[in-house]
Design a protein around this motif. Structure first.
Motif, PDB file in Angstrom:
ATOM      1  N   HIS A   1       0.987  -1.332   0.112  1.00 14.49           N
ATOM      2  CA  HIS A   1      -0.016  -0.136  -0.164  1.00 14.49           C
ATOM      3  C   HIS A   1       0.780   1.205  -0.001  1.00 14.49           C
ATOM      4  CE1 HIS A   1      -3.620   2.183   1.960  1.00 14.49           C
ATOM      5  NE2 HIS A   1      -3.622   2.468   0.501  1.00 14.49           N
ATOM      6  N   ALA A   2       2.012   1.263   0.845  1.00 14.03           N
ATOM      7  CA  ALA A   2       2.901   2.261   0.822  1.00 14.03           C
ATOM      8  C   ALA A   2       3.527   2.567  -0.357  1.00 14.03           C
ATOM      9  CB  ALA A   2       3.773   2.130   1.587  1.00 14.03           C
ATOM     10  N   LEU A   3       3.933   1.400  -1.238  1.00 10.20           N
ATOM     11  CA  LEU A   3       4.690   1.646  -2.526  1.00 10.20           C
ATOM     12  C   LEU A   3       3.445   2.166  -3.610  1.00 10.20           C
ATOM     13  CD1 LEU A   3       6.552  -1.827  -2.596  1.00 10.20           C
ATOM     14  CD2 LEU A   3       7.471   0.625  -2.544  1.00 10.20           C
ATOM     15  N   TYR A   4       2.491   1.674  -3.441  1.00  5.41           N
ATOM     16  CA  TYR A   4       1.291   2.190  -4.275  1.00  5.41           C
ATOM     17  C   TYR A   4       1.271   3.654  -4.248  1.00  5.41           C
ATOM     18  CZ  TYR A   4      -3.608   3.599  -5.603  1.00  5.41           C
ATOM     19  OH  TYR A   4      -4.488   4.521  -5.727  1.00  5.41           O
ATOM     20  N   LEU A   5       0.965   4.099  -2.899  1.00  9.38           N
ATOM     21  CA  LEU A   5       0.621   5.584  -2.623  1.00  9.38           C
ATOM     22  C   LEU A   5       1.895   6.319  -3.029  1.00  9.38           C
ATOM     23  CD1 LEU A   5      -1.129   7.495  -1.168  1.00  9.38           C
ATOM     24  CD2 LEU A   5       0.062   7.305   1.047  1.00  9.38           C
ATOM     25  N   GLY A   6       3.032   5.795  -3.031  1.00  8.92           N
ATOM     26  CA  GLY A   6       4.269   6.612  -3.435  1.00  8.92           C
ATOM     27  C   GLY A   6       4.291   6.700  -4.997  1.00  8.92           C
ATOM     28  N   ARG A   7       3.561   5.729  -5.615  1.00 10.04           N
ATOM     29  CA  ARG A   7       3.763   6.040  -7.234  1.00 10.04           C
ATOM     30  C   ARG A   7       2.724   6.855  -7.440  1.00 10.04           C
ATOM     31  NH1 ARG A   7       3.918   0.358  -6.496  1.00 10.04           N
ATOM     32  NH2 ARG A   7       1.379   0.229  -7.261  1.00 10.04           N
ATOM     33  N   GLU A   8       1.685   6.765  -6.851  1.00  6.42           N
ATOM     34  CA  GLU A   8       0.567   7.649  -7.105  1.00  6.42           C
ATOM     35  C   GLU A   8       0.698   8.936  -6.751  1.00  6.42           C
ATOM     36  OE1 GLU A   8      -2.715   7.119  -8.853  1.00  6.42           O
ATOM     37  OE2 GLU A   8      -1.803   5.185  -9.249  1.00  6.42           O
ATOM     38  N   LEU A   9       1.404   9.394  -5.869  1.00  6.95           N
ATOM     39  CA  LEU A   9       1.952  10.671  -5.405  1.00  6.95           C
ATOM     40  C   LEU A   9       2.900  11.106  -6.533  1.00  6.95           C
ATOM     41  CD1 LEU A   9       2.249  10.299  -1.643  1.00  6.95           C
ATOM     42  CD2 LEU A   9       0.657  11.683  -2.962  1.00  6.95           C
ATOM     43  N   GLN A  10       3.677  10.528  -7.116  1.00  9.25           N
ATOM     44  CA  GLN A  10       4.565  10.681  -8.142  1.00  9.25           C
ATOM     45  C   GLN A  10       3.648  11.093  -9.337  1.00  9.25           C
ATOM     46  OE1 GLN A  10       8.258  11.372  -6.386  1.00  9.25           O
ATOM     47  NE2 GLN A  10       7.777  11.797  -8.531  1.00  9.25           N
TER      48      GLN A  10
END
Length: 129
Positions: A105-114
């Protein structure tokens, strides 16, 4: 044989991974928005419960949370920042208790924020995956 370009290869890989089963984060989910007037990224965190079928439910009503339609839920936290990095730090380091509990979930959120940051910089609409 037609050779795919790199963008198509990446798209095919990502589409394949998007079809896999994921366990939802029991700490909740995030909705990412852009405010082009203030040049800010806005991240709203919503709590949820996960039922015995792995479906996210409203902790108050017990009803499944739908992915479409108008949500009338109130975020548990709202994070605002000018960059993906700033928001990542606010979400993971500066605002206890932590609103994320799963590494994927953290990795997904980082991708989406970028992705959202890129849209903000380039004046493009942002659509959360």
């Amino acid at each position: 044989m037609v050779q795919k370009n790199q963008a198509q290869v990446i798209n095919d890989i990502d589409e394949n991974y998007s079809q896999r089963f994921i366990q939802l984060d029991p700490k909740g989910y995030f909705i990412i928005k852009l405010n082009s007037e203030s040049s800010e990224l806005i991240v709203e965190h919503f709590s949820n419960d996960i039922n015995e079928n792995g479906i996210a439910t409203d902790p108050i009503t017990g009803e499944p949370i739908k992915c479409t339609g108008i949500s009338k839920r109130t975020p548990t936290k709202i994070f605002k920042g000018k960059s993906a990095k700033e928001l990542g730090i606010k979400i993971t380091e500066e605002n206890p208790p932590l609103t994320i509990s799963k590494l994927d979930h953290a990795l997904y959120l980082g991708r989406e924020l970028q992705k959202a940051e890129d849209c903000l910089i380039n004046g493009k609409p942002y659509i959360q995956d």
